[in-house]
Write an enzyme that holds these catalytic residues in place. Structure first.
Site, PDB file in Angstrom:
ATOM      1  N   CYS A  92       0.910  -1.255  -0.154  1.00 33.29           N
ATOM      2  CA  CYS A  92       0.063   0.050   0.055  1.00 33.29           C
ATOM      3  C   CYS A  92       0.855   1.368  -0.039  1.00 33.29           C
ATOM      4  O   CYS A  92       1.788   1.496   0.856  1.00 33.29           O
ATOM      5  CB  CYS A  92      -0.969  -0.011   1.160  1.00 33.29           C
ATOM      6  SG  CYS A  92      -1.884   1.550   1.750  1.00 33.29           S
ATOM      7  N   GLU A  93       0.646   2.213  -0.837  1.00 39.76           N
ATOM      8  CA  GLU A  93       1.449   3.393  -0.953  1.00 39.76           C
ATOM      9  C   GLU A  93       1.210   4.403  -0.079  1.00 39.76           C
ATOM     10  O   GLU A  93       2.025   5.362   0.265  1.00 39.76           O
ATOM     11  CB  GLU A  93       1.469   4.066  -2.474  1.00 39.76           C
ATOM     12  CG  GLU A  93       0.146   4.464  -2.828  1.00 39.76           C
ATOM     13  CD  GLU A  93       0.007   5.218  -4.125  1.00 39.76           C
ATOM     14  OE1 GLU A  93      -0.888   6.159  -4.108  1.00 39.76           O
ATOM     15  OE2 GLU A  93       0.571   4.629  -5.038  1.00 39.76           O
ATOM     16  N   HIS A  94       0.113   4.315   0.773  1.00 37.73           N
ATOM     17  CA  HIS A  94      -0.383   5.239   1.745  1.00 37.73           C
ATOM     18  C   HIS A  94       0.445   5.017   3.378  1.00 37.73           C
ATOM     19  O   HIS A  94       0.735   5.979   3.870  1.00 37.73           O
ATOM     20  CB  HIS A  94      -1.834   5.219   1.954  1.00 37.73           C
ATOM     21  CG  HIS A  94      -2.755   5.756   0.619  1.00 37.73           C
ATOM     22  ND1 HIS A  94      -3.741   5.134   0.311  1.00 37.73           N
ATOM     23  CD2 HIS A  94      -2.286   6.479  -0.236  1.00 37.73           C
ATOM     24  CE1 HIS A  94      -4.261   5.756  -0.783  1.00 37.73           C
ATOM     25  NE2 HIS A  94      -3.286   6.526  -1.172  1.00 37.73           N
ATOM     26  N   HIS A  95       0.483   3.593   3.463  1.00 35.65           N
ATOM     27  CA  HIS A  95       1.015   3.124   4.926  1.00 35.65           C
ATOM     28  C   HIS A  95       2.230   2.424   4.536  1.00 35.65           C
ATOM     29  O   HIS A  95       2.771   2.157   5.925  1.00 35.65           O
ATOM     30  CB  HIS A  95       0.243   2.605   5.854  1.00 35.65           C
ATOM     31  CG  HIS A  95      -1.153   3.463   5.866  1.00 35.65           C
ATOM     32  ND1 HIS A  95      -2.455   3.334   5.181  1.00 35.65           N
ATOM     33  CD2 HIS A  95      -1.383   4.630   6.597  1.00 35.65           C
ATOM     34  CE1 HIS A  95      -3.129   4.262   5.400  1.00 35.65           C
ATOM     35  NE2 HIS A  95      -2.634   4.893   6.497  1.00 35.65           N
ATOM     36  N   GLN A 133      -5.343  -0.557  -4.710  1.00 36.28           N
ATOM     37  CA  GLN A 133      -5.684  -1.619  -5.283  1.00 36.28           C
ATOM     38  C   GLN A 133      -6.722  -1.360  -6.571  1.00 36.28           C
ATOM     39  O   GLN A 133      -6.601  -2.025  -7.794  1.00 36.28           O
ATOM     40  CB  GLN A 133      -6.588  -2.639  -4.400  1.00 36.28           C
ATOM     41  CG  GLN A 133      -7.208  -4.017  -5.033  1.00 36.28           C
ATOM     42  CD  GLN A 133      -8.004  -4.620  -3.970  1.00 36.28           C
ATOM     43  OE1 GLN A 133      -7.493  -4.703  -2.767  1.00 36.28           O
ATOM     44  NE2 GLN A 133      -9.153  -5.223  -4.432  1.00 36.28           N
ATOM     45  N   HIS A 161      -5.973  -6.185   3.286  1.00 40.49           N
ATOM     46  CA  HIS A 161      -5.092  -4.961   3.688  1.00 40.49           C
ATOM     47  C   HIS A 161      -4.605  -4.782   4.884  1.00 40.49           C
ATOM     48  O   HIS A 161      -5.601  -4.510   5.881  1.00 40.49           O
ATOM     49  CB  HIS A 161      -5.757  -3.500   3.078  1.00 40.49           C
ATOM     50  CG  HIS A 161      -6.136  -3.694   1.547  1.00 40.49           C
ATOM     51  ND1 HIS A 161      -5.487  -2.679   0.665  1.00 40.49           N
ATOM     52  CD2 HIS A 161      -6.573  -4.352   0.642  1.00 40.49           C
ATOM     53  CE1 HIS A 161      -5.816  -3.023  -0.504  1.00 40.49           C
ATOM     54  NE2 HIS A 161      -6.569  -3.689  -0.475  1.00 40.49           N
ATOM     55  N   CYS A 163      -3.105  -2.458   6.303  1.00 45.47           N
ATOM     56  CA  CYS A 163      -3.350  -1.196   6.745  1.00 45.47           C
ATOM     57  C   CYS A 163      -4.855  -1.121   7.258  1.00 45.47           C
ATOM     58  O   CYS A 163      -5.054  -0.147   8.197  1.00 45.47           O
ATOM     59  CB  CYS A 163      -3.221  -0.091   5.822  1.00 45.47           C
ATOM     60  SG  CYS A 163      -4.254  -0.158   4.218  1.00 45.47           S
TER      61      CYS A 163
END
Length: 206
Positions: A92-95, A133, A161, A163
């Site tokens: 995941c690019e956010h976390h 995703q 996920h 996250c």
């Protein structure tokens, strides 16, 4: 048939990053967390993490032309092609936490097919990078559209996920499903229903 060099554009870099630079960043991170990078259990951690990142993010450095490698063939049969239950792992690019699951990839040929082993490799090309995703699902579909010009492509992805499982809402059983449909899968319910009928069947042991 020649691979489609120059046609399939995938963002990335030409070569993997410098392992020593990556290890230095991880060492600084450990220090920022209040750890001692020189203690016995952590001395080799920066190098291990650098190696791991180059493996799990290898999609940035894959060459699409090498991936296809001429494995496109002309056929007269234009019936459904489906590769289901393709396991994948992404980040995941956010976390910067993993998400993982299964991808189902189908297409209706228009006189051309791609070698069976290439479809899981296409999934890996986009999974092994920092992702969301929704975008990954669309990228897989768009890639096959450009390479094959089929009558239609369908990509359905189901994933868990970390996250959402380890932090935030902490729902360990939540699963996210995304799909990307093009061409005849979008316009003709018969083809969508045929695909869904295949996916409803439990996988059989071969």
């Amino acid at each position: 048939m020649e691979p489609h060099k120059g046609i399939v554009k995938v963002e990335g870099t030409a070569r993997p990053p410098d392992p020593a630079r990556l290890a230095g960043v991880i060492r600084d991170l450990l220090s920022a967390l209040g750890e001692d990078p020189e203690r016995e259990g952590l001395q080799r951690t920066p190098a291990r993490v650098a190696e791991m990142l180059q493996e799990v993010l290898a999609g940035y450095w894959m060459d699409p032309a090498d991936l296809i490698n001429g494995a496109i063939f002309e056929v007269e049969d234009n019936d459904l092609v489906l590769v289901r239950d393709i396991e994948f792992y992404s980040m995941c690019e956010h976390h910067l936490l993993p998400f993982y699951g299964r991808a189902h990839v189908a297409y209706i040929p228009n006189g051309r097919i791609i070698g069976l082993s290439k479809i899981p490799r296409v999934v890996e090309l986009f999974a092994r990078r920092l992702q969301v995703q929704e975008r990954m699902t669309r990228q897989i579909a768009d890639f096959l559209e450009v390479v094959l010009h089929p009558q239609g492509v369908a990509v359905i992805v189901e994933a868990a996920h970390l996250c959402a499982m380890m932090r935030g809402v902490r729902k360990s059983h939540a699963r996210m499903v995304t799909q990307a449909l093009t061409g005849i899968f979008r316009t003709d319910p018969r083809h969508r229903n045929e695909l869904l009928a295949h996916l409803r069947r439990p996988p059989e042991k071969l």
